[in-house]
Motif scaffolding. Structure first.
Motif, PDB file in Angstrom:
ATOM      1  N   TYR A   1       0.843  -1.195   0.000  1.00 20.17           N
ATOM      2  CA  TYR A   1       0.000   0.000   0.000  1.00 20.17           C
ATOM      3  C   TYR A   1       0.876   1.242   0.000  1.00 20.17           C
ATOM      4  CZ  TYR A   1      -3.152   3.581   1.878  1.00 20.17           C
ATOM      5  OH  TYR A   1      -3.875   4.728   2.079  1.00 20.17           O
TER       6      TYR A   1
ATOM      7  N   ASN B   1       0.384   5.599  -0.279  1.00 19.83           N
ATOM      8  CA  ASN B   1      -0.523   6.748  -0.311  1.00 19.83           C
ATOM      9  C   ASN B   1       0.307   8.015  -0.165  1.00 19.83           C
ATOM     10  OD1 ASN B   1      -2.545   8.635  -0.072  1.00 19.83           O
ATOM     11  ND2 ASN B   1      -3.715   7.497   1.459  1.00 19.83           N
TER      12      ASN B   1
ATOM     13  N   GLN C   1      -3.613  13.539  -4.693  1.00 20.57           N
ATOM     14  CA  GLN C   1      -3.355  12.323  -3.924  1.00 20.57           C
ATOM     15  C   GLN C   1      -3.107  11.156  -4.870  1.00 20.57           C
ATOM     16  OE1 GLN C   1      -6.700  10.804  -1.678  1.00 20.57           O
ATOM     17  NE2 GLN C   1      -5.375   9.835  -0.166  1.00 20.57           N
TER      18      GLN C   1
ATOM     19  N   THR D   1      -2.646   6.967  -4.733  1.00 24.87           N
ATOM     20  CA  THR D   1      -2.741   5.738  -3.966  1.00 24.87           C
ATOM     21  C   THR D   1      -2.860   4.566  -4.915  1.00 24.87           C
ATOM     22  OG1 THR D   1      -4.023   4.529  -2.298  1.00 24.87           O
ATOM     23  CG2 THR D   1      -5.237   6.019  -3.730  1.00 24.87           C
TER      24      THR D   1
END
Length: 917
Positions: free
Chosen positions: A248, A250, A913, A915
């Motif tokens: 992950y 971000n 952003q 992600t």
């Protein structure tokens, strides 16, 4: 309110229950619940062994565990809001672990919504639905879908919660109308200390929301939870690599601008997690935000004189203060978390947090005080003080939590040790540099937002002369060390599934405060020339003040030049530098015994918690009559027996009725317990101010009843009632004329009062309009409303006769409400939200005159968020905060009479952003 039910009897009953359970061969069942398409874990899924009626919730990583299950064939039923229920046949073998993973599909679309605001609501409602207590959950996705810069601002959207703001930013959280010091804040299972020297409440703006996975608010406490929360317990959960299936990443970058100062401010955040070799998980999060902003203020402090003894007629004002603030706040947060699974039966974790908050403030003030109070429009000679306050404060919190869980054949053991420290350091600063002038023909207009009426001489700097400079520095430190273990077991009693749980927790807390104060005055005696005292030698540019004309501001540099040329030791205030220092240690030993029994659709959870508290405090006093300093040492202790009963009736998978009877407590704040003491004499009158280390903790008996119905993919209607009966309510009082203070002119301290109570109703309605035709099927409504009512009694002496009156609980708003309307699809999401709280009592200024009680006025704030999903990984967003430029306003008794008015302007944020989620 102390309950002396013997723990030995409960222990004997549970031991007997455990030994009477059958001793056939047993095995284990475990697995993980995921979304079939994305393979992301579905936290909060309900997992049930149908034949045994054993149920539990999947953890934050989607995993579930059943231990001590007799060998045989069973049916595993998995249910998740918005998904089609799934059944699996499983076989449990003697001394073996059966692995059964479950993948769920949505009822209506390709895969379950696990991202965005809709996914966040789904996660929260699944966790809330399966809880044994009254619980609200805010997931990390919610934290990012509103223009909330910190946790407290996110929590204002939870039913029954509102926030206290500082310079327009959310800081402290109120739960069900209870002041922040009446609620507890923990992170990863350990209590967070408070940087503030006098408080227990944790200002949640020091913890960036980018470091979190979720926040849970428990409004009813089970016996295995710390008991010190009258309103609710706030639990912050940080990132874990096992919260997601894959690597992950971000990243976000943002620029914001506020309309009052037009400053542009940067914000950067990053988080990363990955699982190495299926056993080791690493999660890292960091956030940095540097904000330059300000506010314009006019306040009276509630210094009104009401000449009509029966009301507010002929209101006259004693003084008015114009203030301009220039502020810089820099926040840095770093979290590094490790999860390690050495075997199928053991999970270990290390959670760390470092959060730093630097607050630099320059305040220019122009305060005018009249010899006699004036009515609006009247003119008189006034004493005007132009002053400068210039200071920097550093607050930081460091926390380490090491723990784990081990699952034995029949028992599960949870264990944890933690160390947390909070500091607040203020280097030597200008607490006040005061320049004074007497100006004729001054007055004010408007009682709600007073505007100074003054001649030109009011703004001429050569008319003001330096009167006094106060310097200060302080250091506060709060350290908490704790260790705990919990042991639980699932079993069968009379054919009904049950669980027993017991545990012990030891906590050691040290709170210290140190202050130094210097008062510089009588400058001529220290060799300062008359010309060097004129404000013109220290003044700067005209202050940009939106509430009227202010005049020139004061520069800090020439003030420091003057101070550095004088003897600091000769100007030290020995009294103020001594009586506010204290050391307080607080030891808490706790143990509990609890269990639950499932009879059909009814779960009965009951138990007893015991908490033993001891305080040792050291401080100093000063007797102005004898001129001597006094060392003060105090020790006090308390025992609390706290029973609880929770009833949960699951009428169906989607309809839950809850009832609870609980007992909780709140310990006095450190400012109330501080042993500092000051005795002064003026013309034969003795005046005393002192803390009270012998205060008793507030105790509350709580009753809750709620009904929740979940429907559709995302839908909830709920209603709840609550009532709290509180003993030992604490308030500030003047004890002159009583007991040891019968001859004193005043004796101001804190005392325990009579009982208080608070009651209320909470309503929530959440609806995803998936059933509407396109494009309206992307609409989502999230709303809640809470009504509360409270009363507390305070008393005082007047000519030897005791009087009393009822007041509402401080910080309790009658109404709090939230409304969010959003639209989401594959390409974009748009949310408009409003947060409202009605007026509430801040403090009692004069105990015998309700007209001078200070209230904060109602507050309604509108915020807006728009997101454009450029690609599946890249999002561009715009956020608008305080769209209607709602000010802060407080008043004395009646909303027409100002105590403080402060304007902040609007703030707009533009960010991007990335992600891979």
């Amino acid at each position: 309110m102390q309950f002396r039910t013997p723990l030995s009897a409960i222990a004997l009953a549970i031991v007997a229950a455990g030994s009477s359970a059958n001793v056939f061969a047993v095995g284990k069942l475990e697995g993980q619940v995921r979304d079939k398409t994305s393979q992301q874990p579905l936290a909060g899924a309900s997992v049930t062994l149908k034949e045994l009626n054993l149920s539990q919730q999947a953890g934050r990583d989607g995993r579930y565990f059943f231990v001590g299950i007799n060998d045989g064939d069973y049916t595993l039923v998995v249910n998740y809001l918005g998904a089609t229920p799934m059944e699996h046949k499983v076989q449990i073998a003697d001394k073996q672990t059966t692995q059964q993973d479950v993948s769920l599909s949505s009822k209506d679309v390709e895969h379950i919504m696990v991202v965005g605001q809709q996914g966040a609501l789904s996660k929260s409602m699944n966790r809330q639905r399966g809880a044994d207590n009254v619980l609200n959950v805010v997931s990390a996705d919610v934290l990012g879908n509103f223009p909330d810069s910190n946790i407290s601002e996110s929590l204002q959207r939870v039913p029954g919660l509102s926030i206290e703001r500082d310079q327009g930013e959310g800081r402290f959280v109120r739960v069900r109308g209870m002041a922040p010091d009446y609620n507890s804040v923990s992170m990863n299972g350990t209590r967070l200390p408070s940087p503030e020297s006098d408080r227990r409440a944790v200002a949640l703006d020091v913890v960036p929301s980018d470091l979190l996975q979720s926040v849970e608010v428990s409004k009813t406490l089970t016996p295995d939870m710390d008991a010190d929360a009258l309103g609710g317990a706030i639990e912050v959960k940080s990132l874990s690599a096992f919260d997601r299936e894959d690597t992950y990443v971000n990243l976000s970058a943002e620029a914001s601008q506020d309309s009052l100062t037009n400053n542009t401010n940067p914000k950067l955040a990053a988080s990363y997690s990955d699982v190495i070799g299926e056993k080791l998980g690493i999660a890292i999060g960091a956030s940095w935000y540097n904000r330059d902003f300000g506010s314009d203020n006019v306040e009276t402090g509630g210094n009104w004189d009401f000449t009509d003894d029966t009301g507010y007629g002929k209101a006259a004002l004693e003084s008015v203060d114009q203030r301009d603030y220039e502020i810089n706040r820099e926040r840095l947060g770093i979290g590094v978390n490790f999860d390690y699974r050495p075997s199928d039966d053991t999970d270990l974790y290390l959670r760390t947090l470092y959060s730093e908050f630097d607050d630099t403030e320059t305040r220019n003030s122009a305060k005018t005080k009249w010899k006699s109070p004036l009515q609006a429009g009247e003119l008189s000679q006034g004493k005007t003080t132009r002053s400068l306050k210039s200071r920097t404060e550093n607050q930081n919190i460091t926390s380490y939590v090491l723990g784990g869980e081990t699952r034995f054949e029949r028992w599960t053991l949870d264990y944890q040790a933690s160390h947390s420290t909070a500091r607040a350091d203020k280097p030597r600063d200008i607490a006040g540099a005061d320049f004074v002038a007497k100006i004729d023909d001054t007055g004010f207009s408007d009682t709600k937002r007073p505007h100074i009426i003054a001649p030109e001489s009011y703004y001429q700097t050569d008319n003001f002369e330096l009167d006094e400079i106060e310097l200060a520095e302080s250091k506060a430190k709060d350290t908490i060390n704790s260790a705990q273990f919990d042991l639980s077991r699932q079993l069968s009693l009379g054919g009904y599934p049950a669980e027993v749980k017991t545990g012990v927790k030891l906590s050691r807390r040290d709170k210290t405060n140190r202050e130094e104060v210097w008062i510089y005055s009588d400058f001529a005696d220290q060799g300062v020339s008359d010309d060097a005292l004129l404000l013109s030698q220290y003044s700067g540019d005209e202050v940009d003040y939106s509430l009227g004309r202010f005049g020139a501001g004061i520069n800090a540099s020439p003030v420091w030049d003057l101070v550095d040329s004088l003897d600091a030791d000769a100007n030290r205030d020995d009294i103020e530098s001594t009586i506010n220092d204290f050391d307080i240690t607080e030891d808490v030993n706790a143990a509990y015994l609890m269990g639950h029994l499932d009879i059909g659709k009814l779960r009965i959870l009951t138990g007893l918690r015991f908490e033993q508290n001891q305080w040792d405090s050291k401080g100093h006093g000063f007797d102005g009559v004898s001129g001597e300093f006094i060392d003060i040492n105090n020790t006090s202790d308390e025992d609390h027996w706290l029973p609880a009963l929770h009833l949960t009736y699951r009428y169906s998978d989607n309809t839950v009725l809850r009832g609870a009877w609980t007992n909780t407590l709140v310990r006095p704040t450190f400012g109330q317990l501080a042993p500092g003491y000051l005795r002064e004499e003026d013309d034969g009158d003795i005046d005393l101010t002192f803390g009270n280390p012998h205060l008793k903790s507030l105790e509350s008996m709580n009753f809750d009843l709620s009904l929740e119905h979940y429907f559709g993919n995302i839908g909830l209607v709920s209603a709840g009632l609550f009532y709290k009966d509180i003993d030992n309510f604490i308030y500030k009082a003047d004890l002159a004329g009583r007991g040891d203070y019968v001859d004193a002119h005043s004796a101001v301290t804190y005392i325990n009062g009579d009982s208080a109570h608070i009651s209320g109703i909470e309503l929530s309605y959440v609806q995803e309009f998936y059933f509407l035709p396109e494009p309206f099927n992307g609409l989502v409504l999230n709303s809640n409303l809470t009504y509360t009512d409270s009363a507390a009694s305070i008393s005082w002496l007047d000519d030897g006769v005791e009087h009393s009156r009822d007041i509402p609980m401080p910080s309790q708003s009658d109404i709090t409400a939230n409304l969010s309307l959003g639209y989401e699809n594959t390409y974009a999401s748009v949310w408009l939200s409003a947060a409202y709280k009605s007026e509430y009592l801040q403090e009692v200024s004069e105990i015998d005159d309700s007209r001078l009680d200070l209230y904060e006025d109602s507050h309604l704030q509108w915020d807006f968020v728009a997101k454009a999903h450029i690609t599946t990984s890249l999002t561009l967003y715009f956020k608008g905060v305080n769209l209607t430029d709602e000010p802060y306003y407080s008043y004395a008794g009646n909303s027409a009479y100002n105590a403080q008015y402060e304007a902040y302007g609007r703030t707009f944020q533009l960010g991007v952003q990335y992600t891979n989620y």
